[in-house]
Design an enzyme around this catalytic site. Sequence first.
Site, PDB file in Angstrom:
ATOM      1  N   ASP A  46      -1.001   1.445  -4.434  1.00 33.56           N
ATOM      2  CA  ASP A  46      -1.933   0.454  -4.992  1.00 33.56           C
ATOM      3  C   ASP A  46      -3.315   1.040  -5.231  1.00 33.56           C
ATOM      4  O   ASP A  46      -4.254   0.319  -5.553  1.00 33.56           O
ATOM      5  CB  ASP A  46      -2.032  -0.775  -4.095  1.00 33.56           C
ATOM      6  CG  ASP A  46      -2.719  -0.506  -2.770  1.00 33.56           C
ATOM      7  OD1 ASP A  46      -2.489   0.576  -2.203  1.00 33.56           O
ATOM      8  OD2 ASP A  46      -3.485  -1.365  -2.299  1.00 33.56           O
TER       9      ASP A  46
ATOM     10  N   SER B 178       0.828  -1.202   0.000  1.00 36.49           N
ATOM     11  CA  SER B 178       0.000   0.000   0.000  1.00 36.49           C
ATOM     12  C   SER B 178       0.873   1.266   0.000  1.00 36.49           C
ATOM     13  O   SER B 178       1.703   1.443  -0.862  1.00 36.49           O
ATOM     14  CB  SER B 178      -0.983  -0.019   1.174  1.00 36.49           C
ATOM     15  OG  SER B 178      -1.968   0.979   1.052  1.00 36.49           O
ATOM     16  N   HIS B 179       0.701   2.129   1.014  1.00 33.78           N
ATOM     17  CA  HIS B 179       1.415   3.410   1.037  1.00 33.78           C
ATOM     18  C   HIS B 179       2.757   3.310   1.749  1.00 33.78           C
ATOM     19  O   HIS B 179       3.432   4.322   1.936  1.00 33.78           O
ATOM     20  CB  HIS B 179       0.558   4.458   1.736  1.00 33.78           C
ATOM     21  CG  HIS B 179       0.260   4.125   3.167  1.00 33.78           C
ATOM     22  ND1 HIS B 179      -0.549   3.077   3.537  1.00 33.78           N
ATOM     23  CD2 HIS B 179       0.685   4.689   4.325  1.00 33.78           C
ATOM     24  CE1 HIS B 179      -0.611   3.025   4.855  1.00 33.78           C
ATOM     25  NE2 HIS B 179       0.126   3.985   5.357  1.00 33.78           N
TER      26      HIS B 179
ATOM     27  N   ASP C  17      -2.423   6.354  -3.427  1.00 31.42           N
ATOM     28  CA  ASP C  17      -1.209   5.703  -2.954  1.00 31.42           C
ATOM     29  C   ASP C  17      -0.763   4.658  -3.972  1.00 31.42           C
ATOM     30  O   ASP C  17      -1.300   4.569  -5.072  1.00 31.42           O
ATOM     31  CB  ASP C  17      -1.412   5.104  -1.566  1.00 31.42           C
ATOM     32  CG  ASP C  17      -2.500   4.038  -1.542  1.00 31.42           C
ATOM     33  OD1 ASP C  17      -3.305   3.987  -2.488  1.00 31.42           O
ATOM     34  OD2 ASP C  17      -2.542   3.255  -0.578  1.00 31.42           O
TER      35      ASP C  17
END
Length: 540
Positions: A300, A146-147, A298
């Site tokens: 994804d 993710s982020h 982000d």
Amino acid sequence: MTSRAGTPAQSSDLIDVEQLVHLYWTGHPDVADPEQKVVFGTSGHRGSSLNTAFNDDHIAAITQAIVEYRAEQGTTGPLFIGADTHALSAPAQTTALEVLVANGVRVLVDEFDGYTPTPAVSHAIIRYNRTAAEDDQADGIVVTPSHNPPSDGGFKYNPPHGGPADSDATNRIADRANEIIAGGLKDVRRAEPSAVETYDFRTHYVDDLASIIDMQAIKDSGIRIGADPLGGASVSYWQAIADAYGLDLTVVNPEVDPAWGFMTLDWDEKIRMDPSSPSAMASVVARAGDYDLLTGNDADADRHGIVTPDAGLMNPNHYLAVAIQYLFTHRPQWSESAKVGKTLVSSSMIDRVAESIGRELVEVPVGFKWFVRGLIDGSVAFGGEESAGASFLRFDGTAWTTDKDGILLALLASEIRAVTGKSPSELYRELTERFGDPAYARVDAPASKAQKAALGRLDGDAVSATELAGEAITAKLSKAPGNGAAIGGVKVVSESAWFAARPSGTEDVYKIYAESFKGADHLAEVQAEAKRIVDTALGS
């Protein structure tokens, strides 16, 4: 010392991508070391090859465990797999494909050998299963942290409902994966993935957007939109959306760099692709005046950031409240009994909005998995997290995704601007005029591993305090009101304020979320008392 938060990354901040990938293939974890074990959090297993927490061994074992789990569950349909732009994502996807193919799993990868947002994988699973037979249900894997910073990798499993796997599934997968690693990987089957089926994630996702967003209204309004993928998997999706619907939309930064050298540093001076962070989004916010609306995602694309010319970067809680208010008054086909879902650390402004539109509020623990069933059966029309993650139903009240969708929420902001003629931040100011202007913040407090474990088990009855910052305490919660699930901490509520305390899953701290409708000074009192209340309950 002056903080560098919000300033451009320097060469000394960047990872050595070649070394990172080399260590992925050559490192071997010791699962007797808790830091090197497979551990599934709310969004899968995450770690870095730099500290032997994310390696080929991990992914091979996790994938084999997923193969065994899906077989036990009777999941025999195709498995959709997608990966984001982190440096460790491509090698991890390669490992996963080798194991999946060797085990005879029908696996589908991106047709263009490109990057795949998390919501596109969830969308693909739901799209397939809508018409598939009961004995041909699909599931998926998303390779993403993710982020998280560029040095990290991530790997998560989405079962046939299309959303994040629940704790029962992830615990079993993690336990089996660690068992496989401890056994020297002898139970892992691997083969060269020479012939793997492909799937056009992007076209199916983009073409279907008209079933959930008023794309025509956005086009007709002529608003100027800027979309910044922050170097993430949504990069080609935004241009495809602009082309498909004739929008005045500019991809403000189409660059993909696994070191993310173009980013501004986050609050802790790390590179982190968090579209809800003012520091990480500093370069995007600087261009706010160039567009009617500017958005970020982000790596994804499961999170969103909304930037308006009049307010800059919106607080995620503020935007969720506006989105709920707008959607439930502009989606006439939604069931009149469909509920509003929020995590219990999201703003109480959402409670007030839900009450004003006559909708039941479902308050759940942290984690998007709690919204999955409601989104699938249509009983929850909107589910949102304070960390800038949300999804909602199509116009006809059926499921779109059961994972967070940052592209969708960014497009919704454009629809709101196009239909109402006002920015989401202007609409939030109108909400504060009706319900008050809450002050909200999250802070961290030091905690040992033993204290974190104790906090995770804490019962609301263990809180002896009767007042919170001058107001009588009206609730002490250790279970979420919406579904009775343990919140892994405690939430204390008064008439105009609340706080929630939860242990961090990655650091020796606990997180205090707090909000007050009496302003910033009262919020500071709430935060101070929250720490005293929790420390007393933990006996420290």
